[in-house]
Design an enzyme around this catalytic site. Structure first.
Site, mmCIF file in Angstrom:
data_model
loop_
_atom_site.group_PDB
_atom_site.id
_atom_site.type_symbol
_atom_site.label_atom_id
_atom_site.label_comp_id
_atom_site.label_asym_id
_atom_site.label_seq_id
_atom_site.Cartn_x
_atom_site.Cartn_y
_atom_site.Cartn_z
ATOM 1 N N HIS A 11 0.841 -1.202 0.000
ATOM 2 C CA HIS A 11 0.000 0.000 0.000
ATOM 3 C C HIS A 11 0.869 1.243 0.000
ATOM 4 O O HIS A 11 2.095 1.161 0.090
ATOM 5 C CB HIS A 11 -0.922 0.002 1.222
ATOM 6 N N LYS A 36 -7.240 7.391 -1.325
ATOM 7 C CA LYS A 36 -6.596 7.166 -0.041
ATOM 8 C C LYS A 36 -5.728 5.904 -0.077
ATOM 9 O O LYS A 36 -6.175 4.827 -0.475
ATOM 10 C CB LYS A 36 -7.665 7.045 1.049
ATOM 11 N N HIS A 127 13.169 -0.054 4.380
ATOM 12 C CA HIS A 127 12.649 0.645 5.565
ATOM 13 C C HIS A 127 13.802 1.135 6.445
ATOM 14 O O HIS A 127 13.842 2.294 6.870
ATOM 15 C CB HIS A 127 11.782 -0.302 6.394
ATOM 16 N N ASP A 146 7.013 -3.683 11.143
ATOM 17 C CA ASP A 146 5.831 -3.377 10.329
ATOM 18 C C ASP A 146 4.971 -4.617 10.169
ATOM 19 O O ASP A 146 5.127 -5.593 10.910
ATOM 20 C CB ASP A 146 6.235 -2.747 8.991
ATOM 21 N N GLY A 288 5.649 0.652 9.758
ATOM 22 C CA GLY A 288 4.374 1.226 10.167
ATOM 23 C C GLY A 288 4.213 1.327 11.666
ATOM 24 O O GLY A 288 3.607 2.281 12.171
ATOM 25 N N ASP A 316 4.970 2.352 4.571
ATOM 26 C CA ASP A 316 5.530 1.805 3.333
ATOM 27 C C ASP A 316 5.933 2.871 2.324
ATOM 28 O O ASP A 316 6.826 2.639 1.508
ATOM 29 C CB ASP A 316 4.525 0.839 2.699
ATOM 30 N N ALA A 396 0.613 16.193 8.949
ATOM 31 C CA ALA A 396 0.596 17.591 8.521
ATOM 32 C C ALA A 396 1.481 18.371 9.480
ATOM 33 O O ALA A 396 1.229 18.388 10.682
ATOM 34 C CB ALA A 396 -0.822 18.130 8.555
ATOM 35 N N ARG A 425 -11.359 10.827 18.843
ATOM 36 C CA ARG A 425 -10.007 11.038 18.331
ATOM 37 C C ARG A 425 -9.496 12.434 18.702
ATOM 38 O O ARG A 425 -10.218 13.429 18.588
ATOM 39 C CB ARG A 425 -9.977 10.831 16.825
ATOM 40 N N THR A 506 -4.091 20.077 12.567
ATOM 41 C CA THR A 506 -4.470 18.760 12.059
ATOM 42 C C THR A 506 -4.432 18.815 10.548
ATOM 43 O O THR A 506 -4.384 19.878 9.935
ATOM 44 C CB THR A 506 -5.858 18.343 12.592
#
Length: 561
Positions: A11, A36, A127, A146, A288, A316, A396, A425, A506
């Site tokens: 991915h 996405k 990685h 990962d 990850g 990834d 971000a 969240r 965010t």
């Protein structure tokens, strides 16, 4: 040497380009395709390449396909399980077949490219290289954790003069990443995408199942671990897909907390053992699982390493960068270090203004942009913030952000509504680097990449309630004015107006969409989300002016003349 790195196997397809050892550009394909994670992580999609990210990298470096000395592909088909039947093992043979022919697929994307220049880099080596060749130290320890690579899920090693000596690995099916993915799916979330929701949910629970989980999740004497065969049903019933768990479901929150704790404990034990073997000062991490900022802070606090350095694009997508750095090193360059995550698309003022004029939006160009932005924020406005090159990686960091005032409790619900997220969240704070220590502790400072959690000082929790998670923590990003002068100026102006050197930061996106990348994306978000202003380069678009039907700046100037 000119080396293009490509990640395309699982991915988050991405590309990165390294020229004479310098990282020139890197970007995820999702930023261009608006899909996405770029594509589903199934064998059938392996042929899909990050075409637009590749073209962007070549354009940014000013090179042609025939100029490339190598394409570094972050998966080695020679290490994958051998099979003559492409449908065996849930089509893993098909995945391997596609990778073996990657050079031919790349030639269709890059006419003129010589397929013989493809160099396969083992997934976990890619990685690791994304961390140890980027961390700014020639000697260190490295750890990759990962979901999976060709055959394994873990790699640990010692790095000397920029060369990796593997010390331990872990073969599948044992995988901390797959364990966490399995829990994500059990809780009704999207596997391989929503693991950060599980991390947030864990703060609502107690780790009362952690000891029981240790039966299946524990370190082994060979430097590896066991992490398979966990029956989550034993602890909490499965949530059907599409019916996401609620934070007040205590059994599920406790299960999330227990798995989170168990993963943290295993990581600490692995890292401590790695330190005993290497004696290194720095641990460079990727994979990850290295995006688990709660675990990273415990590694910072509870292992002997003086410095934990996590590559910001640790998932990834970062293997594109790591593969390019690794091959550049093999070809004789001294690549790195990683000095900024701002490696994506950028636009000059003329391009941004032209975009606003094409859209017919009313805009202004304030003489004091930082002051104008601080005024909007101090008046409790939410700002869509678009500046400079986009960030490489999932965070971000002040270039594609939604900014807000952290002093209001209800701004958390407001921000989650804007982004279409679950209300449990948290949103993260950014803080002036020279003020961070008075507010945040328990994690490394400075912390420019938002990869660690911190404890919020008790006297500050009521002052910045929007960004304080249920457990009193926050995932703080420090802003140094030497690196980010405009954002630092906004924080100082906001502090001057409110006495608070902190803002909500965010990612600039809405539910299910990748982060905004270009001006059109930003204007589409502004058009569909209840934010009060879009600040794009030196220009400000105010919703109030839009509602009042003000003409664009250029038209206003013409009318005035």
């Amino acid at each position: 040497m000119i080396v293009l790195g490509v990640n395309a196997v699982f991915h988050d397809p991405a590309a990165a380009i390294v020229v004479d050892g310098r990282i020139v550009a890197a970007a995820e394909e999702e930023r261009f395709s608006r899909r996405k994670h770029g594509k589903p992580s199934v064998p059938f999609s392996t042929w899909e390449l990050p075409e637009q990210a590749i073209r962007f990298c070549l354009r940014e470096a000013g090179v042609r396909p025939e100029d490339l000395d190598a394409v570094a592909y972050s998966y080695d088909p020679a290490l994958a399980p051998a099979t003559d039947d492409v449908i065996q093992d849930e089509w893993e043979g098909l995945r391997t077949l596609y990778v073996q022919r990657a050079g031919l697929f790349l030639r269709t994307v890059m006419p003129g490219f010589d397929p013989e220049k493809v160099r396969f880099v083992p997934h976990h080596v890619a990685h690791a290289a994304s961390a140890y060749l980027a961390c700014g130290e020639d000697d260190c320890a490295t750890m990759v954790v990962d979901g999976r690579g060709e055959r394994g899920s873990y790699l640990a090693g010692k790095v000397t003069d920029g060369r990796l000596q593997p010390l331990a690995d872990q073969a599948l099916p044992h995988s901390l990443g797959l364990l966490y993915e399995g829990l994500t799916e059990h809780l009704g979330f999207h596997r391989g995408s929503d693991e950060y929701k599980v991390m947030a949910l864990a703060s609502y629970g107690r780790p009362r199942f952690a000891d029981a989980l240790a039966e299946h999740v524990h370190v082994t004497p060979d430097g590896g671990f066991r992490a398979a065969g966990v029956d989550f049903e034993r602890f909490a019933p499965r949530i059907p897909a599409g019916q996401e768990v609620r934070p007040d479901s205590q059994a599920h929150a406790d299960l999330a907390s227990s798995v989170q704790r168990r993963v943290e404990d295993v990581l600490i034990e692995l890292a401590t053992g790695l330190h005993e073997q290497t004696g290194a000062r720095t641990l460079a991490m990727a994979g990850g699982v290295a995006l688990n900022c709660v675990a990273n802070s415990r590694l910072h606090r509870e292992t002997p390493f003086e410095r934990i350095w996590v590559q910001p694009a640790a998932g990834d997508s970062g293997t594109a960068l790591g593969a390019a750095l690794y091959v550049a090193r093999e070809l004789g360059d001294r690549p790195g270090p990683f000095t900024t995550p701002d490696l994506g698309c950028g636009f000059d003022d003329a391009e941004l203004e032209a975009s606003l004029q094409r859209a017919g939006l009313p805009y202004e160009r304030p003489d004091d942009l930082a002051g104008a932005v601080a005024d909007i924020l101090a008046d409790n406005g939410v700002i869509a913030w678009f500046q400079g090159r986009s960030e490489f990686g999932p965070r971000a960091l002040g270039h594609r952000s939604l900014l807000a005032d952290p002093r209001h409790t209800d701004n958390l619900e407001r921000m989650n509504d804007i982004k279409g997220r679950e209300q449990f969240r948290p949103v993260a704070p950014m803080v002036l680097a020279d003020r961070a220590a008075e507010i945040f502790s328990g994690g490394p400072l400075p912390s420019p990449y938002m990869l660690f959690t911190h404890d919020v000082a008790p006297e500050w929790r009521d002052r910045i309630p929007t960004v304080v998670h249920v457990d009193g923590s926050a995932r703080a990003q420090t802003v140094d004015e030497r690196d980010e002068p405009l954002m630092a100026a906004v924080l100082r102006e906001f502090d001057a107006r409110t006495g608070v050197p902190v803002l909500v930061n965010t990612s600039l996106n809405t539910s299910g969409r990748p982060m905004v990348d270009d001006p059109q994306d930003a204007m589409e978000l502004f058009g569909s989300a209840p934010v009060q202003a879009l600040v794009i380069g030196p220009f400000v678009v105010r919703r109030a002016a839009l509602a009042a039907g003000r003409p664009p700046l250029a038209l206003a100037d013409e009318e005035a003349a």
